[in-house]
Each structure stands twice: as structure tokens, then as C-alpha cells.
Design a protein around this motif. Structure first.
Motif, PDB file in Angstrom:
ATOM      1  N   GLN A  11       0.985  -1.051  -0.104  1.00  0.00           N
ATOM      2  CA  GLN A  11       0.035   0.020   0.031  1.00  0.00           C
ATOM      3  C   GLN A  11       0.758   1.478   0.072  1.00  0.00           C
ATOM      4  OE1 GLN A  11      -2.578  -0.751   3.231  1.00  0.00           O
ATOM      5  NE2 GLN A  11      -4.248  -0.991   1.809  1.00  0.00           N
ATOM      6  N   TRP A  35      -1.212  -4.570  -3.113  1.00  0.00           N
ATOM      7  CA  TRP A  35      -2.141  -3.517  -2.869  1.00  0.00           C
ATOM      8  C   TRP A  35      -1.519  -2.150  -3.440  1.00  0.00           C
ATOM      9  CZ3 TRP A  35      -7.314  -3.636  -1.679  1.00  0.00           C
ATOM     10  CH2 TRP A  35      -7.822  -4.815  -1.290  1.00  0.00           C
ATOM     11  N   ASP A  58      -0.465  -9.293  -4.272  1.00  0.00           N
ATOM     12  CA  ASP A  58      -1.857  -9.403  -4.526  1.00  0.00           C
ATOM     13  C   ASP A  58      -2.371  -7.807  -4.737  1.00  0.00           C
ATOM     14  OD1 ASP A  58      -0.807  -9.170  -1.718  1.00  0.00           O
ATOM     15  OD2 ASP A  58      -3.182  -9.034  -1.041  1.00  0.00           O
ATOM     16  N   ASN A  59      -3.490  -7.746  -5.416  1.00  0.00           N
ATOM     17  CA  ASN A  59      -4.383  -6.630  -5.554  1.00  0.00           C
ATOM     18  C   ASN A  59      -3.308  -5.662  -6.297  1.00  0.00           C
ATOM     19  OD1 ASN A  59      -7.130  -7.016  -4.371  1.00  0.00           O
ATOM     20  ND2 ASN A  59      -5.722  -7.630  -2.797  1.00  0.00           N
ATOM     21  N   ASN A  60      -2.540  -5.923  -7.453  1.00  0.00           N
ATOM     22  CA  ASN A  60      -2.104  -5.210  -8.350  1.00  0.00           C
ATOM     23  C   ASN A  60      -2.629  -5.371  -9.760  1.00  0.00           C
ATOM     24  OD1 ASN A  60       0.580  -3.785  -7.177  1.00  0.00           O
ATOM     25  ND2 ASN A  60       0.475  -5.901  -6.363  1.00  0.00           N
ATOM     26  N   ARG A  61      -1.974  -4.911 -10.643  1.00  0.00           N
ATOM     27  CA  ARG A  61      -2.564  -5.075 -12.275  1.00  0.00           C
ATOM     28  C   ARG A  61      -1.610  -5.971 -12.951  1.00  0.00           C
ATOM     29  NH1 ARG A  61      -6.089  -0.299 -13.206  1.00  0.00           N
ATOM     30  NH2 ARG A  61      -6.414   0.604 -11.316  1.00  0.00           N
TER      31      ARG A  61
END
Length: 80
Positions: A11, A35, A58-61
Motif C-alpha cells: 500500500q 495493494w 496481491d491486488n495489483n494489475r
């Protein structure tokens, strides 16, 4: 920077592709880039990190297939 064992950048609003210099941190055991807004393909150089036990992206593109090199990592226990 080769003695770095853990890198926590969760993040932190990172964008673009995963930085190539990460492949040079030979002692890295934990890499947390979750993130963020990283994109492109998950790089093959991660497979060169022989001591990497935990990889959190996780939670990337990211797009495309998982690199074959990750399947050869015997030390990798946690993958998110």
C-alpha cells in the motif's frame, strides 16, 4: 543492498512495472508489494531470488501467465 532480507512496500502507491533491481537482492526472503498499482507481466527475475520464501503481490494489475521460473523455487512457501 544484497544483505536486505525483507522488503515491505504494501500500500505505498507504487505504479508501473516491478523494478528490475529487486532481482539483485540475493538475500531477500520476504517481498511484499501487495495493494499497489504495479502492472505488466510478473517478471522472470523473481525466479533468481533463491532465498525468497514469501512473495505477496496481491491486488495489483499484473497480467499474463506466471513465469515458469517461479515453479522452480524450492524456498517459496507463501504466494499471495
Amino acid at each position: 543492498m544484497s544483505s536486505l532480507r525483507q522488503l515491505h512496500l504494501r500500500q505505498t502507491s507504487l505504479t508501473g512495472e516491478m523494478p528490475k533491481f529487486l532481482g539483485n537482492i540475493s538475500e531477500l526472503a520476504l517481498l511484499d508489494l501487495g495493494w499497489n498499482n504495479l502492472g505488466g507481466k510478473i517478471p522472470e527475475f523473481l525466479g533468481c531470488l533463491k532465498k525468497l520464501a514469501t512473495l505477496k503481490i496481491d491486488n495489483n494489475r499484473f497480467e499474463g501467465r506466471m513465469p515458469i521460473s517461479l515453479g522452480n523455487m524450492t524456498s517459496l512457501h507463501i504466494w499471495i
